[in-house]
Design a protein around this motif. Structure first.
Motif, PDB file in Angstrom:
ATOM      1  N   ARG A   1       0.811  -1.212   0.000  1.00  0.00           N
ATOM      2  CA  ARG A   1       0.000   0.000   0.000  1.00  0.00           C
ATOM      3  C   ARG A   1       0.846   1.265   0.000  1.00  0.00           C
ATOM      4  NH1 ARG A   1      -2.582  -3.086  -1.794  1.00  0.00           N
ATOM      5  NH2 ARG A   1      -4.586  -3.973  -1.164  1.00  0.00           N
ATOM      6  N   THR A   2       2.141   1.118   0.200  1.00  0.00           N
ATOM      7  CA  THR A   2       3.050   2.262   0.118  1.00  0.00           C
ATOM      8  C   THR A   2       4.301   1.840  -0.637  1.00  0.00           C
ATOM      9  OG1 THR A   2       4.111   1.721   2.246  1.00  0.00           O
ATOM     10  CG2 THR A   2       2.275   3.284   2.305  1.00  0.00           C
ATOM     11  N   MET A   3       4.989   2.835  -1.173  1.00  0.00           N
ATOM     12  CA  MET A   3       6.258   2.600  -1.843  1.00  0.00           C
ATOM     13  C   MET A   3       7.269   3.580  -1.280  1.00  0.00           C
ATOM     14  SD  MET A   3       7.199   2.743  -5.955  1.00  0.00           S
ATOM     15  CE  MET A   3       5.873   1.622  -6.377  1.00  0.00           C
ATOM     16  N   ARG A   4       8.491   3.137  -1.156  1.00  0.00           N
ATOM     17  CA  ARG A   4       9.577   4.003  -0.705  1.00  0.00           C
ATOM     18  C   ARG A   4      10.736   3.942  -1.691  1.00  0.00           C
ATOM     19  NH1 ARG A   4      10.092   2.787   5.851  1.00  0.00           N
ATOM     20  NH2 ARG A   4       7.953   3.385   6.391  1.00  0.00           N
ATOM     21  N   TRP A   5      11.496   5.018  -1.719  1.00  0.00           N
ATOM     22  CA  TRP A   5      12.747   5.059  -2.466  1.00  0.00           C
ATOM     23  C   TRP A   5      13.567   6.225  -1.933  1.00  0.00           C
ATOM     24  CZ3 TRP A   5       8.042   6.294  -4.772  1.00  0.00           C
ATOM     25  CH2 TRP A   5       7.886   7.596  -5.249  1.00  0.00           C
ATOM     26  N   THR A   6      14.761   6.416  -2.445  1.00  0.00           N
ATOM     27  CA  THR A   6      15.613   7.509  -1.983  1.00  0.00           C
ATOM     28  C   THR A   6      16.096   8.331  -3.176  1.00  0.00           C
ATOM     29  OG1 THR A   6      17.724   6.312  -2.109  1.00  0.00           O
ATOM     30  CG2 THR A   6      16.435   6.081  -0.067  1.00  0.00           C
ATOM     31  N   PHE A   7      16.555   9.540  -2.879  1.00  0.00           N
ATOM     32  CA  PHE A   7      17.177  10.361  -3.922  1.00  0.00           C
ATOM     33  C   PHE A   7      18.191  11.298  -3.295  1.00  0.00           C
ATOM     34  CE2 PHE A   7      13.861  13.159  -2.422  1.00  0.00           C
ATOM     35  CZ  PHE A   7      14.358  14.446  -2.591  1.00  0.00           C
TER      36      PHE A   7
ATOM     37  N   VAL B   1      10.104  11.451   4.185  1.00  0.00           N
ATOM     38  CA  VAL B   1       9.824  11.034   5.563  1.00  0.00           C
ATOM     39  C   VAL B   1      11.085  10.727   6.358  1.00  0.00           C
ATOM     40  CG1 VAL B   1       7.551  10.150   4.950  1.00  0.00           C
ATOM     41  CG2 VAL B   1       9.539   8.611   4.872  1.00  0.00           C
ATOM     42  N   GLY B   2      12.240  10.833   5.729  1.00  0.00           N
ATOM     43  CA  GLY B   2      13.468  10.535   6.451  1.00  0.00           C
ATOM     44  C   GLY B   2      14.681  11.039   5.696  1.00  0.00           C
ATOM     45  N   PHE B   3      15.784  11.103   6.404  1.00  0.00           N
ATOM     46  CA  PHE B   3      17.062  11.486   5.805  1.00  0.00           C
ATOM     47  C   PHE B   3      18.135  10.594   6.389  1.00  0.00           C
ATOM     48  CE2 PHE B   3      21.045  13.954   6.168  1.00  0.00           C
ATOM     49  CZ  PHE B   3      21.334  14.043   4.814  1.00  0.00           C
ATOM     50  N   VAL B   4      18.960   9.998   5.509  1.00  0.00           N
ATOM     51  CA  VAL B   4      19.998   9.069   5.953  1.00  0.00           C
ATOM     52  C   VAL B   4      21.342   9.517   5.387  1.00  0.00           C
ATOM     53  CG1 VAL B   4      20.770   6.679   6.045  1.00  0.00           C
ATOM     54  CG2 VAL B   4      18.314   7.192   5.930  1.00  0.00           C
ATOM     55  N   PRO B   5      22.254   9.986   6.236  1.00  0.00           N
ATOM     56  CA  PRO B   5      23.616  10.294   5.767  1.00  0.00           C
ATOM     57  C   PRO B   5      24.316   9.012   5.326  1.00  0.00           C
ATOM     58  CG  PRO B   5      23.173  11.297   7.914  1.00  0.00           C
ATOM     59  CD  PRO B   5      22.074  10.314   7.662  1.00  0.00           C
TER      60      PRO B   5
ATOM     61  N   ALA C   1      20.736  20.628   7.764  1.00  0.00           N
ATOM     62  CA  ALA C   1      19.353  21.092   7.764  1.00  0.00           C
ATOM     63  C   ALA C   1      18.379  19.925   7.695  1.00  0.00           C
ATOM     64  CB  ALA C   1      19.127  22.043   6.594  1.00  0.00           C
ATOM     65  N   LEU C   2      18.646  18.957   6.844  1.00  0.00           N
ATOM     66  CA  LEU C   2      17.743  17.823   6.694  1.00  0.00           C
ATOM     67  C   LEU C   2      17.745  16.940   7.939  1.00  0.00           C
ATOM     68  CD1 LEU C   2      18.589  16.989   2.984  1.00  0.00           C
ATOM     69  CD2 LEU C   2      16.408  17.882   3.837  1.00  0.00           C
ATOM     70  N   THR C   3      18.894  16.827   8.590  1.00  0.00           N
ATOM     71  CA  THR C   3      18.958  16.087   9.851  1.00  0.00           C
ATOM     72  C   THR C   3      18.105  16.770  10.909  1.00  0.00           C
ATOM     73  OG1 THR C   3      21.181  15.256   9.366  1.00  0.00           O
ATOM     74  CG2 THR C   3      20.489  15.255  11.677  1.00  0.00           C
ATOM     75  N   GLU C   4      18.146  18.090  10.949  1.00  0.00           N
ATOM     76  CA  GLU C   4      17.342  18.831  11.922  1.00  0.00           C
ATOM     77  C   GLU C   4      15.854  18.684  11.619  1.00  0.00           C
ATOM     78  OE1 GLU C   4      16.430  20.965  15.274  1.00  0.00           O
ATOM     79  OE2 GLU C   4      18.305  19.997  14.648  1.00  0.00           O
TER      80      GLU C   4
END
Length: 271
Positions: A117-123, A143-147, A235-238
Motif C-alpha cells: 500500500r506504500t512505496m519508498r525510495w531515496t534520492f 519522511v526521512g534522511f539518511v547520511p 538542515a535535513l537532519t534537523e
C-alpha cells in the motif's frame, strides 16, 4: 531520435531474459557506471519480479526501452511493510516526455498487485528536479534522511514515501505554496515562515534553499566534501529530528529552488 509523445508509449512488466538484459544496459548507461560492482544482474531482476518485487519498463512504439524501474518488498524496524523502489531511470533523450511518471505508475500497479500500500525510495537531496517530481508530481513525502545511505561518504539520501492508495492528499495545498524570495546567497539556509492552508489556517513552515539545477557528482569523495552538501545534511537532519516531512520542492528562478518542510498533518501516522 526526438522524444515520443506519451500517448505513443507503453508501460509493461518485464518478463524475458532479453528484457532484463536491456534494462540492465539502460541502467548502466543512464547512470554512467563503469565499475563492475555497480552493474545490474539480469538474473536478479527476474528473481525480484517473481518474488514480491518489480521490474517494469516503458517502450516506444518501435519497441525501444526508454524507461525502467525495479524494486522489492521491504519492511522497516517497526514492522511496516512497503514496496522499495531501488532505482528508476529514463533515457536521457526522453527527459520531460512523461516517461518517469509512466514508469512509476506502472510500478505502482505491480506493487499493489503484491498487496503493498506504500512505496519508498531515496534520492540525492541536491537534485531539485528529482525532488519536484517525487513530491509535486507524484505526491510523495520526504519522511526521512539518511547520511551515507550506501555506507560510503557522499551518498546522503532523502527517503521518500508514496501512498499508493489515498483518497485525499493531506499536503495537496502545501505542495502549491509559494516560497519566499530566495537566491544563491541563501543556498543551504533554512528560512522560517508560515503558510496559509486551503481552510484558511496558518501553518509553520521551513524552507531550505538549494540550486535549481545540479548534476549528481560521480566522484563521491568530492561530493562528501562539498560545503553546500554539508549544510543540506545539517538542515535535513534537523528536519528529521523535529519530526518534519518534506512535501514540496519549488523552483523560484533559474538558479534557486526550495524544499518545504512542515509538521506532519494530523491523521498521517509516522512511518
Amino acid at each position: 531520435m526526438p522524444p515520443a509523445s506519451t500517448s505513443s508509449l507503453r508501460a509493461e512488466t518485464l518478463t524475458t531474459g532479453e528484457q532484463f538484459r536491456a534494462a540492465a544496459d539502460l541502467y548502466t548507461r543512464v547512470f554512467g557506471y563503469d565499475r563492475a560492482e555497480y552493474s545490474l544482474n539480469p538474473n536478479l531482476l527476474s528473481a525480484l519480479a517473481r518474488n514480491g518485487g518489480s521490474a517494469v519498463g516503458v517502450y516506444t512504439d518501435e519497441d525501444d526501452l526508454i524507461g525502467f524501474a525495479y524494486g522489492f518488498a521491504g519492511r522497516d524496524r517497526d514492522g511496516g511493510e512497503f514496496h522499495y523502489s531501488q532505482a528508476a531511470v529514463v533515457d536521457t533523450a526522453y527527459q520531460d516526455a512523461g516517461v518517469g511518471r509512466l514508469t512509476k505508475e506502472h510500478q505502482r500497479t505491480v506493487a499493489l498487485g503484491w498487496g503493498h500500500r506504500t512505496m519508498r525510495w531515496t534520492f540525492d537531496p541536491m537534485l531539485a528536479r528529482n525532488a519536484h517530481f517525487n513530491f509535486t508530481t507524484l505526491g510523495g513525502e520526504g519522511v526521512g534522511f539518511v547520511p551515507d545511505y550506501y555506507g560510503r561518504p557522499g551518498t546522503d539520501r532523502v527517503v521518500v514515501e508514496w501512498a499508493l492508495q489515498r483518497d485525499h492528499d493531506p499536503y495537496g495545498d502545501l505542495r502549491r505554496a509559494q516560497p519566499p524570495a530566495l537566491g544563491r546567497d541563501d543556498w543551504g539556509r533554512v528560512i522560517r515562515t508560515t503558510v496559509t492552508r486551503a481552510n484558511g489556517a496558518r501553518q509553520d513552515a521551513q524552507w531550505l534553499a538549494l540550486p535549481a539545477q545540479t548534476a549528481s557528482l560521480a566522484d563521491e569523495e568530492q561530493t562528501a566534501r562539498d560545503p553546500l552538501r554539508l549544510r543540506l545534511r545539517d538542515a535535513l537532519t534537523e528536519f528529521e529530528n523535529q519530526g518534519r516531512v518534506l512535501v514540496a520542492c519549488t523552483r523560484i528562478d533559474t538558479s534557486t529552488a526550495a524544499y518545504l518542510a512542515v509538521g506532519r498533518t494530523e491523521g498521517e501516522e509516522a512511518r
